[in-house]
Design an enzyme around this catalytic site. Structure first.
Site, PDB file in Angstrom:
ATOM      1  N   ASN A 104       0.812  -1.219   0.000  1.00 23.10           N
ATOM      2  CA  ASN A 104       0.000   0.000   0.000  1.00 23.10           C
ATOM      3  C   ASN A 104       0.848   1.272   0.000  1.00 23.10           C
ATOM      4  O   ASN A 104       0.354   2.341  -0.354  1.00 23.10           O
ATOM      5  CB  ASN A 104      -0.934   0.019   1.212  1.00 23.10           C
ATOM      6  CG  ASN A 104      -2.202  -0.788   0.971  1.00 23.10           C
ATOM      7  OD1 ASN A 104      -2.563  -1.065  -0.170  1.00 23.10           O
ATOM      8  ND2 ASN A 104      -2.878  -1.172   2.037  1.00 23.10           N
ATOM      9  N   HIS A 343      -1.341  -7.786   5.474  1.00 21.12           N
ATOM     10  CA  HIS A 343       0.038  -7.351   5.279  1.00 21.12           C
ATOM     11  C   HIS A 343       0.168  -6.132   4.374  1.00 21.12           C
ATOM     12  O   HIS A 343       1.155  -5.962   3.662  1.00 21.12           O
ATOM     13  CB  HIS A 343       0.886  -8.500   4.727  1.00 21.12           C
ATOM     14  CG  HIS A 343       0.660  -9.795   5.453  1.00 21.12           C
ATOM     15  ND1 HIS A 343      -0.256 -10.726   5.011  1.00 21.12           N
ATOM     16  CD2 HIS A 343       1.166 -10.294   6.602  1.00 21.12           C
ATOM     17  CE1 HIS A 343      -0.279 -11.755   5.856  1.00 21.12           C
ATOM     18  NE2 HIS A 343       0.566 -11.501   6.833  1.00 21.12           N
ATOM     19  N   CYS A 344      -0.868  -5.280   4.382  1.00 14.10           N
ATOM     20  CA  CYS A 344      -0.867  -4.026   3.596  1.00 14.10           C
ATOM     21  C   CYS A 344      -0.685  -4.273   2.105  1.00 14.10           C
ATOM     22  O   CYS A 344      -0.171  -3.404   1.391  1.00 14.10           O
ATOM     23  CB  CYS A 344       0.220  -3.058   4.098  1.00 14.10           C
ATOM     24  SG  CYS A 344       0.062  -2.607   5.832  1.00 14.10           S
ATOM     25  N   THR A 345      -1.080  -5.445   1.626  1.00 12.92           N
ATOM     26  CA  THR A 345      -0.946  -5.734   0.202  1.00 12.92           C
ATOM     27  C   THR A 345      -2.181  -6.474  -0.312  1.00 12.92           C
ATOM     28  O   THR A 345      -2.112  -7.665  -0.651  1.00 12.92           O
ATOM     29  CB  THR A 345       0.347  -6.530  -0.106  1.00 12.92           C
ATOM     30  OG1 THR A 345       0.429  -6.792  -1.522  1.00 12.92           O
ATOM     31  CG2 THR A 345       0.415  -7.834   0.688  1.00 12.92           C
TER      32      THR A 345
END
Length: 385
Positions: A104, A343-345
């Protein structure tokens, strides 16, 4: 103080821990010594503080094969470095190519520019192992393409993209090449010249073993970015605009001298051990982990298959069990620290087919032992029964 012996720490992809003793010692020595404001005075302490920063730049330049240490600017983390690179280079109407494994910290700045400035963004697909088709990358270029950006390694899948080939493709289309090295700096060899990297964003607190609150951006000398921050630099103070000289142009405000001293000590450890040796060790640990997990009934593994190149990340799920529950039980029952979730993805999870519940991520580090990896395997085997 936490008892290191009682915790099996397998979340190095988030931040490395524990730090080498040299890191804390360097930080304390700086705090008790030349902790004046670098670049803001001509007295001895201020000059010494300035030397702390320059020595750190020099060590990072050696690590990444950067010709001019002043082309490395310090930031508080990789996210800030990526924002500086993306927002400082792209203009309204530009086109940028990214991949479906972006964090992100890449995606959100791009989507912000898409929404506010009309920047056009395309995300090139990756397969379930995190591999990208170079022909699809080539096909994504347009006359307006100004940048190709990619994660060197997926923070979910552990896959490693072919950076040198991607750099060649970017330059063949007169685009700059930005690499997010959040998962590779310090654990995988990076040569910005050989790989054709124009902009390299990196954290200080992960593979480089430094403290949190440190990071940086390499900016090729041919590029001029619009600064992300404006303010005092201690140079050209009489001017209304930011200084034109590097690194001052991109380092407004007081530097984290104590943290950067710790980062330099971490880089010293990396240079002494050798990045290739660190990568080989972490890769071997992932193979032991994958070999142990793959035969446990109900476990599904993400990312490259056994024997393939990857960074020290192994993500997995246990069928019928919530990833967050598994991570909670590993912590409570076995004192094993892993990360669960997205995991911000979200793009990476979309590619892996895990958008509904995320995944459990275990990530090894420079001092992880085989015994610790085997302890995780044993714990998952117990949880699977």
């Amino acid at each position: 103080m936490l008892d290191e012996k009682s915790i099996i720490y397998l979340d190095h992809a988030a931040t490395s821990w524990p730090k080498p003793p040299e890191v804390g010692k360097a930080m304390l020595n700086t705090l008790d010594g030349p902790a004046a404001n670098p670049g803001r005075g001509n007295y001895g302490m201020a000059l010494q503080a300035g030397r702390v920063l320059f020595k750190a730049r020099t060590k990072l330049a050696k690590l990444f094969n950067v010709s001019n240490p002043n082309d490395i600017v310090f930031t508080s983390n990789t996210t800030t470095a990526l924002n500086l690179a993306i927002k400082g280079y792209l203009k309204p109407g530009d086109h940028v190519i990214a991949t479906m494994i972006e964090h992100n910290s890449v995606r959100r700045p791009l989507e912000f520019l898409k929404r506010t400035q009309g920047v056009m963004v395309d995300y090139v697909a990756v397969n379930a192992q995190g591999e990208v088709d170079l022909d699809e990358v080539r096909d994504a270029f347009r006359p307006q393409t100004r940048m190709l950006v990619c994660s060197h390694s997926s923070n979910l899948l552990g896959s490693i993209l072919p950076i040198e080939e991607l750099g060649q493709i970017a330059h063949q289309h007169d685009a700059v090449f930005l690499v997010d090295a959040a998962q590779t700096a310090g654990v995988f060899p990076i040569d910005v010249q050989q790989m054709g990297i124009d902009l390299l964003a990196f954290p200080g607190h992960k593979g480089l073993l430094g403290p949190q609150g440190t990071g940086g951006l390499y900016i090729a000398s041919k590029l001029d970015l619009e600064p992300l921050l404006h303010g005092g630099t201690g140079s050209q103070s009489e001017e209304l605009e930011q200084p034109s000289v590097r690194p001052d142009r991109y380092e407004a405000g007081t530097a984290n001298t104590v943290g950067i001293a710790g980062l330099a000590a971490g880089v010293d450890v990396i240079l002494k051990q050798g990045v290739s040796n660190i990568y080989a060790r972490e890769w071997q640990l992932t193979q032991v982990l994958i070999e142990g997990l793959k035969d446990i009934q109900g476990v599904t593994l993400l990312g490259p298959n056994l024997g393939k190149p990857r960074t020290g990340i192994v993500s997995f799920n246990l069928i019928g069990r919530d990833a967050a529950e598994i991570a909670f039980l590993l912590d409570r029952e076995f004192s094993i620290a892993v990360r669960a979730g997205y995991h911000c993805t979200p793009l990476g999870h979309q590619s892996a087919g895990t958008s509904e519940g995320g995944a459990v991520r275990a990530s090894v580090g420079y001092d992880t032992t085989i015994e610790e990896v085997r302890s995780l395997v044993s714990a998952i085997r117990l949880l699977a029964n």
